[in-house]
Structure formats: structure tokens, C-alpha cells
Write a protein that holds these residues in place. Sequence first.
Motif, PDB file in Angstrom:
ATOM      1  N   ALA A   1       5.881   7.896  16.104  1.00 50.05           N
ATOM      2  CA  ALA A   1       5.680   6.637  16.931  1.00 50.05           C
ATOM      3  C   ALA A   1       4.813   5.692  16.690  1.00 50.05           C
ATOM      4  CB  ALA A   1       5.238   7.537  18.330  1.00 50.05           C
ATOM      5  N   ALA A   2       3.488   6.145  15.924  1.00 47.84           N
ATOM      6  CA  ALA A   2       2.645   5.057  15.364  1.00 47.84           C
ATOM      7  C   ALA A   2       3.464   4.113  14.376  1.00 47.84           C
ATOM      8  CB  ALA A   2       1.585   5.817  14.794  1.00 47.84           C
ATOM      9  N   LEU A   3       4.095   4.703  13.655  1.00 49.30           N
ATOM     10  CA  LEU A   3       4.902   3.846  12.640  1.00 49.30           C
ATOM     11  C   LEU A   3       5.896   2.831  13.147  1.00 49.30           C
ATOM     12  CD1 LEU A   3       5.418   6.438   9.740  1.00 49.30           C
ATOM     13  CD2 LEU A   3       3.488   4.869  10.031  1.00 49.30           C
TER      14      LEU A   3
ATOM     15  N   GLY B   1       0.781  -1.230  -0.057  1.00 47.99           N
ATOM     16  CA  GLY B   1       0.158  -0.053  -0.124  1.00 47.99           C
ATOM     17  C   GLY B   1       0.769   1.265  -0.118  1.00 47.99           C
ATOM     18  N   TRP B   2       0.138   2.315  -0.362  1.00 49.64           N
ATOM     19  CA  TRP B   2       0.719   3.703  -0.226  1.00 49.64           C
ATOM     20  C   TRP B   2      -0.161   4.417   0.631  1.00 49.64           C
ATOM     21  CZ3 TRP B   2       0.525   4.691  -6.343  1.00 49.64           C
ATOM     22  CH2 TRP B   2       1.499   4.168  -6.960  1.00 49.64           C
ATOM     23  N   ASP B   3       0.559   4.854   1.643  1.00 46.52           N
ATOM     24  CA  ASP B   3      -0.321   5.775   2.746  1.00 46.52           C
ATOM     25  C   ASP B   3      -0.115   7.182   2.543  1.00 46.52           C
ATOM     26  OD1 ASP B   3      -0.424   7.243   5.433  1.00 46.52           O
ATOM     27  OD2 ASP B   3      -1.486   5.399   5.716  1.00 46.52           O
ATOM     28  N   ALA B   4      -1.282   8.072   2.172  1.00 43.57           N
ATOM     29  CA  ALA B   4      -1.232   9.351   1.923  1.00 43.57           C
ATOM     30  C   ALA B   4      -2.662   9.948   2.347  1.00 43.57           C
ATOM     31  CB  ALA B   4      -0.928   9.884   0.525  1.00 43.57           C
ATOM     32  N   PRO B   5      -2.440  11.283   2.813  1.00 40.00           N
ATOM     33  CA  PRO B   5      -3.836  11.818   3.039  1.00 40.00           C
ATOM     34  C   PRO B   5      -4.853  12.217   1.860  1.00 40.00           C
ATOM     35  CG  PRO B   5      -2.021  13.507   2.962  1.00 40.00           C
ATOM     36  CD  PRO B   5      -1.364  12.298   2.836  1.00 40.00           C
ATOM     37  N   PRO B   6      -6.145  12.549   1.928  1.00 43.03           N
ATOM     38  CA  PRO B   6      -6.795  12.637   3.396  1.00 43.03           C
ATOM     39  C   PRO B   6      -7.171  11.417   3.913  1.00 43.03           C
ATOM     40  CG  PRO B   6      -8.376  13.017   1.545  1.00 43.03           C
ATOM     41  CD  PRO B   6      -6.825  12.721   0.799  1.00 43.03           C
TER      42      PRO B   6
ATOM     43  N   ASP C   1      -8.382   8.622  12.270  1.00 45.66           N
ATOM     44  CA  ASP C   1      -7.082   8.946  12.833  1.00 45.66           C
ATOM     45  C   ASP C   1      -5.986   8.052  12.215  1.00 45.66           C
ATOM     46  OD1 ASP C   1      -4.944   9.839  14.337  1.00 45.66           O
ATOM     47  OD2 ASP C   1      -5.548   9.394  16.212  1.00 45.66           O
ATOM     48  N   PRO C   2      -5.031   8.508  11.498  1.00 45.15           N
ATOM     49  CA  PRO C   2      -4.051   7.664  10.925  1.00 45.15           C
ATOM     50  C   PRO C   2      -3.158   6.926  12.239  1.00 45.15           C
ATOM     51  CG  PRO C   2      -3.441   9.726  10.710  1.00 45.15           C
ATOM     52  CD  PRO C   2      -4.737   9.980  11.291  1.00 45.15           C
ATOM     53  N   ASN C   3      -3.159   7.771  13.364  1.00 47.08           N
ATOM     54  CA  ASN C   3      -2.255   6.998  14.492  1.00 47.08           C
ATOM     55  C   ASN C   3      -2.931   5.979  14.990  1.00 47.08           C
ATOM     56  OD1 ASN C   3      -0.446   9.302  13.489  1.00 47.08           O
ATOM     57  ND2 ASN C   3      -1.142  10.752  14.944  1.00 47.08           N
ATOM     58  N   GLN C   4      -4.260   5.650  14.925  1.00 48.08           N
ATOM     59  CA  GLN C   4      -4.745   4.693  15.705  1.00 48.08           C
ATOM     60  C   GLN C   4      -4.468   3.315  15.440  1.00 48.08           C
ATOM     61  OE1 GLN C   4      -8.783   5.358  15.311  1.00 48.08           O
ATOM     62  NE2 GLN C   4      -9.319   4.082  13.534  1.00 48.08           N
TER      63      GLN C   4
ATOM     64  N   ASP D   1       5.031  13.369   8.464  1.00 48.22           N
ATOM     65  CA  ASP D   1       5.256  14.704   9.286  1.00 48.22           C
ATOM     66  C   ASP D   1       3.820  14.878  10.080  1.00 48.22           C
ATOM     67  OD1 ASP D   1       3.393  15.303   7.340  1.00 48.22           O
ATOM     68  OD2 ASP D   1       4.651  16.886   6.541  1.00 48.22           O
ATOM     69  N   ARG D   2       2.900  13.951  10.157  1.00 50.22           N
ATOM     70  CA  ARG D   2       2.019  14.672  11.284  1.00 50.22           C
ATOM     71  C   ARG D   2       2.259  14.471  12.626  1.00 50.22           C
ATOM     72  NH1 ARG D   2      -3.014  14.356   8.347  1.00 50.22           N
ATOM     73  NH2 ARG D   2      -4.239  14.026  10.132  1.00 50.22           N
ATOM     74  N   PRO D   3       1.799  15.155  13.567  1.00 50.37           N
ATOM     75  CA  PRO D   3       2.007  15.019  14.939  1.00 50.37           C
ATOM     76  C   PRO D   3       1.737  13.546  15.311  1.00 50.37           C
ATOM     77  CG  PRO D   3       0.942  17.143  14.558  1.00 50.37           C
ATOM     78  CD  PRO D   3       1.022  16.403  13.346  1.00 50.37           C
ATOM     79  N   GLY D   4       2.632  12.952  15.909  1.00 52.78           N
ATOM     80  CA  GLY D   4       2.713  11.642  16.528  1.00 52.78           C
ATOM     81  C   GLY D   4       2.757  10.805  15.937  1.00 52.78           C
TER      82      GLY D   4
END
Length: 317
Positions: free
Chosen positions: A171-173, A127-132, A136-139, A165-168
Amino acid sequence: MLESLGLNREEQALYEELVSRPPVRATELAGSSALAKLVDLDLVTLINTDPPRYVVLPPDTALDVLARRRERELADARRKMVELTVRFHGSTARREPADLVEVLHGDQEIAQTMSRLLLGARNEVCGWDAPPYRDDPNQVNQLEIDQLKRGVSFRVIYDRRGSVDRPGRLAALIQGIADGEQARVGDVPMKLIVTDAPMAFVPFDVHATRHETALLIHDPVMVEGLAALFELYWRKAVPLATYDPQPPATDRPTAAERELLALLMSGFTDNEMAVHLGWSERTVRKHIDGMRHRLNADTRFEAGYQAVLRGWLGHRG
């Protein structure tokens, strides 16, 4: 630096060690998986001396041959993409559109389809992970964790400007890598999921902040083309460096230094690291210079390499 030629960090470390040493006794390297890869790539060979020893072939020749091999593989991949495009246009002329692509609408249908897609994977999800982002992508993605435990491989490229570069996010990655995901950082054009079902999932950016429409692609030819495109981006992406939360007690780096090293080894610029950490670029450079001094390294790359050898960093994917 040799990842693009097919070497992981362990294999590169062993190769650089052997380059600077005389022929090594075979018994010293018995059972080394990294050595087996170097031999397979014709970078190291076994000579029948008494006792048998491993010797490094001239790097200027061996690495050049390996680089040319990679170039041929990329050229073959591009030719395959052209072939698949021709096949795709030929097949779509003879098939009903509904047999090729399913259009999804609304959060509930998209979420249910994504779950079904991931559960249907037998061996691998790419997969490619990109916004939007819809959520919450950190969950924690419990479905991915469950599939990883079942032996399904996950390879994900995270967009370095819109995702990492999103906050947090870092750590999630790091937690995702600890769970078994193979993660890389790069510049990706959109969100994409490809599985070996074979199926592919492509959301549409209907609104600026969320996806409300998506395509579920069933056609094997189209999925194969998207999979080939993913591989091209995967080769160009940089393995995401993560820090070891419990490094050796001696010479322990600070938490800030570990996060800075993680960003540095993932290809971030000084400006991008400064924005992520909330520092000035001058502070970033000051910390990097300080770590280079502690690691007795002349360059940033050498600092990262020494950090790996000392257990400051762990690399996966």
C-alpha cells in the motif's frame, strides 16, 4: 513481456493491437506518443499510400533486431564497468582516501547526510531499497514528495523478499507511485542511493537490525560505476504493478483481486503471494483461475494484459 525491449505497457498494447490489424490509416493514430515510440524502434512504419497508412513490420524480424540491440547495449554497459573499474583503481592510487569516501557514524549524521543528498539532486535519484531499516519503511518520505514536485525523478528498485513482502508495504509503494515515483521489484544486494550531484550513499550492515555506519561517496568515477550497476539491475527488475483505487463501475474487481493482480504482475510466485495475502497457495490459484475466466484469458499474462485494458490496473515506471 516486452518491457525488457524498451516498450512500456501502453506501447506494447498498441503494438499487439496493430499486429492483428491490417494497415491502419495515419489519421486514426494521429498524436499517439506510443506510436511515435514504435516507429522510432522500427517496429511500425508509415507507407505512402492514399491515404497514408501505418503497417507493422514482421515481428520475428523486427523484435529480433530490437533484442539484439538490447544485448549489445548490455555488453557495452559491462565493458564500461570494466573500464571504470580500471580507472577507479588508477585514480585511487593518486588521491587521498578522504577525497573519495566520507565515513558516516550514528543515526543523526546518517539522517542529515541523506537529507542533504536528496536535496542536492538536480534531476534524478536512483536507489535500491532493502533491509535493515532505520525507520519505519512504510512512513511517508516528505522530502521525496517535495523533490518529485520540483521535477526530480526517483527510480527505486525494491527488494522483493526483504522489502516488498513486509506488512503494509505494498500500500505504501502504491501511494509512492501515485506521487510520481518509478518503482520496480527485483533482487538487490544492499541499500544504495545514487544522485546526479554526483554522489552515492551506501549504508553498512553493522548490526543485524539497523545501519549505524555508512559511506558517502564523492568520487565521480566511483559514482558513475555504481550508476552503471544500478542500470543493469533496473533493466532486470519488474515494473511494480499497482491497482487503480477507482476502476470503472462496470466489471469492478474486488479489493483482494486488485491486490492479487498487483502481486501477480510484479513477478511474485504463488507461494510469495500466499504469504503476503495470508492465503494458501490453493486459494491463490483458485482466485487467479477465477479472474482468468472473468477476463476470458487463457494464460496469466493474458489475464494481466486484459486487466490493464479494462482499467483494473495502472502501470508506472
